[in-house]
Design a protein around this motif. Structure first.
Motif, PDB file in Angstrom:
ATOM      1  N   GLU A   4       0.822  -1.212   0.000  1.00 59.62           N
ATOM      2  CA  GLU A   4       0.000   0.000   0.000  1.00 59.62           C
ATOM      3  C   GLU A   4       0.855   1.260   0.000  1.00 59.62           C
ATOM      4  N   LEU A   5       1.994   1.230   0.699  1.00 60.17           N
ATOM      5  CA  LEU A   5       2.897   2.383   0.676  1.00 60.17           C
ATOM      6  C   LEU A   5       3.410   2.643  -0.742  1.00 60.17           C
ATOM      7  N   VAL A   6       3.705   1.572  -1.463  1.00 55.63           N
ATOM      8  CA  VAL A   6       4.185   1.715  -2.836  1.00 55.63           C
ATOM      9  C   VAL A   6       3.075   2.198  -3.757  1.00 55.63           C
ATOM     10  N   GLU A   7       1.879   1.642  -3.593  1.00 54.63           N
ATOM     11  CA  GLU A   7       0.792   1.890  -4.543  1.00 54.63           C
ATOM     12  C   GLU A   7       0.101   3.232  -4.344  1.00 54.63           C
ATOM     13  N   THR A   8       0.079   3.732  -3.120  1.00 49.05           N
ATOM     14  CA  THR A   8      -0.674   4.969  -2.861  1.00 49.05           C
ATOM     15  C   THR A   8       0.089   6.229  -3.219  1.00 49.05           C
ATOM     16  N   GLY A   9       1.405   6.111  -3.437  1.00 41.77           N
ATOM     17  CA  GLY A   9       2.184   7.285  -3.778  1.00 41.77           C
ATOM     18  C   GLY A   9       2.494   8.190  -2.604  1.00 41.77           C
ATOM     19  N   LYS A  10       2.344   7.686  -1.392  1.00 42.18           N
ATOM     20  CA  LYS A  10       2.644   8.497  -0.208  1.00 42.18           C
ATOM     21  C   LYS A  10       4.117   8.880  -0.166  1.00 42.18           C
ATOM     22  N   TYR A  11       4.962   7.960  -0.654  1.00 45.03           N
ATOM     23  CA  TYR A  11       6.399   8.222  -0.722  1.00 45.03           C
ATOM     24  C   TYR A  11       6.870   8.037  -2.156  1.00 45.03           C
ATOM     25  N   ARG A  12       7.988   8.662  -2.476  1.00 42.93           N
ATOM     26  CA  ARG A  12       8.576   8.453  -3.796  1.00 42.93           C
ATOM     27  C   ARG A  12       9.053   7.007  -3.904  1.00 42.93           C
ATOM     28  N   VAL A  13       8.703   6.359  -4.996  1.00 45.39           N
ATOM     29  CA  VAL A  13       9.138   4.984  -5.233  1.00 45.39           C
ATOM     30  C   VAL A  13       9.681   4.887  -6.655  1.00 45.39           C
ATOM     31  N   CYS A  14      10.441   3.838  -6.911  1.00 47.57           N
ATOM     32  CA  CYS A  14      11.001   3.646  -8.244  1.00 47.57           C
ATOM     33  C   CYS A  14      10.111   2.703  -9.056  1.00 47.57           C
ATOM     34  N   LYS A  15      10.383   2.652 -10.345  1.00 47.45           N
ATOM     35  CA  LYS A  15       9.550   1.827 -11.233  1.00 47.45           C
ATOM     36  C   LYS A  15       9.664   0.341 -10.883  1.00 47.45           C
ATOM     37  N   GLU A  16      10.835  -0.068 -10.353  1.00 48.06           N
ATOM     38  CA  GLU A  16      10.999  -1.469  -9.971  1.00 48.06           C
ATOM     39  C   GLU A  16      10.097  -1.829  -8.794  1.00 48.06           C
ATOM     40  N   GLN A  17       9.946  -0.916  -7.845  1.00 51.04           N
ATOM     41  CA  GLN A  17       9.046  -1.168  -6.713  1.00 51.04           C
ATOM     42  C   GLN A  17       7.594  -1.255  -7.184  1.00 51.04           C
ATOM     43  N   ALA A  19       6.610  -2.193 -10.155  1.00 48.73           N
ATOM     44  CA  ALA A  19       6.480  -3.458 -10.880  1.00 48.73           C
ATOM     45  C   ALA A  19       6.406  -4.637  -9.908  1.00 48.73           C
ATOM     46  N   LEU A  20       7.187  -4.561  -8.831  1.00 50.41           N
ATOM     47  CA  LEU A  20       7.161  -5.616  -7.816  1.00 50.41           C
ATOM     48  C   LEU A  20       5.773  -5.717  -7.181  1.00 50.41           C
ATOM     49  N   ALA A  21       5.207  -4.576  -6.805  1.00 50.00           N
ATOM     50  CA  ALA A  21       3.881  -4.581  -6.178  1.00 50.00           C
ATOM     51  C   ALA A  21       2.839  -5.190  -7.112  1.00 50.00           C
ATOM     52  N   ALA A  22       2.899  -4.818  -8.391  1.00 50.88           N
ATOM     53  CA  ALA A  22       1.945  -5.363  -9.367  1.00 50.88           C
ATOM     54  C   ALA A  22       2.125  -6.867  -9.526  1.00 50.88           C
ATOM     55  N   LEU A  23       3.375  -7.323  -9.525  1.00 50.07           N
ATOM     56  CA  LEU A  23       3.648  -8.756  -9.661  1.00 50.07           C
ATOM     57  C   LEU A  23       3.080  -9.528  -8.476  1.00 50.07           C
ATOM     58  N   ILE A  24       3.319  -9.045  -7.270  1.00 44.91           N
ATOM     59  CA  ILE A  24       2.842  -9.761  -6.084  1.00 44.91           C
ATOM     60  C   ILE A  24       1.322  -9.841  -6.077  1.00 44.91           C
ATOM     61  N   ARG A  25       0.662  -8.735  -6.416  1.00 43.37           N
ATOM     62  CA  ARG A  25      -0.813  -8.757  -6.495  1.00 43.37           C
ATOM     63  C   ARG A  25      -1.271  -9.809  -7.506  1.00 43.37           C
TER      64      ARG A  25
END
Length: 228
Positions: A4-17, A19-25
């Motif tokens: 959720e931290l990666v997906e909501t955009g609360k913090y700056r994340v990289c494209k790899e993170q 992609a990782l979140a999408a893969l796990i889902r």
């Protein structure tokens, strides 16, 4: 929480993170997986013995997926972790915690040796020293000595019988390895696969083998880290 931290955009994340979140889902939607919640709960209960007291969200995320998520055949869904981090992000602390949990009474795979491998002695033994510090902390010592035995260089789970050792490229230190988990610390320092292959071949003799690559960036070009 980490997803959720990666997906909501609360913090700056990289494209790899992302992609990782999408893969796990996707994997949890499409595959028949089992998360051993009881095991995860027990592992998380061990964080209080370390100086940092609480793991970061990314660290809890890795423990859940790497250590406690299984396929229908009982094997780990993700047996290999590649974790590239900035310096000072808690890498050694996580390695120490994860190794500590892996030889605890809560890991049902007996004799689950954890070998922490690195190019130099300090990087190989720093996580082991962090564990020993936790074991010898006043307030922890009386309770933990019932579950763990240690010398200056080795930590063993009394029930699990697995040993945690720091290993360098010294050939004498690699004889008879029966790794349940092989963790590479500062992987960027390896210039070729010679020593990596030796460490990995110690696996396969114990159930549920896992490997972890933990590293910051380095200066070795065209080496194993660049391949990853």
């Amino acid at each position: 929480d980490y997803l959720e931290l990666v997906e909501t955009g609360k913090y700056r994340v990289c494209k790899e993170q992302q992609a990782l979140a999408a893969l796990i889902r996707k994997v949890f939607r499409t595959e028949d997986l089992h998360v051993n919640i009881e095991q995860l709960h027990h592992y998380m209960g061990l964080e209080k013995y370390f100086s940092f007291k609480h793991l970061f969200p990314w660290e809890k995320f890795l423990v859940a997926l790497w250590d406690c998520t299984y396929k229908p055949d009982g094997l780990p869904r993700w047996k290999t972790v590649f974790c590239m981090l900035g310096r000072g992000s808690g890498k050694d602390g996580f390695i120490a915690f994860d190794a500590f949990a892996s030889v605890s009474p809560y890991n049902p795979v007996g004799h689950y040796d954890v070998d922490i491998c690195a190019n130099n002695e300090e990087q190989a033994k720093r996580p082991v020293q962090d564990i020993i510090e936790a074991l010898e902390t006043p307030g922890n010592e009386a309770k933990l000595k019932r579950f763990y035995y240690h010398t200056k260089e080795v930590v063993q789970g009394r029930k699990n019988k697995g040993c945690i050792k720091g290993r360098t490229n010294n050939p004498k230190g690699r004889d008879g390895m029966r790794s349940g988990k092989t963790i590479f610390n500062e992987f960027h320092a390896y210039e070729n696969y010679d020593n990596i292959k030796v460490f990995i071949t110690g696996q396969g003799k114990v159930a549920e083998p896992r490997s972890g690559v933990f590293t910051s960036n380095g200066e070795v070009n065209d080496g194993p880290l660049d391949d990853y």
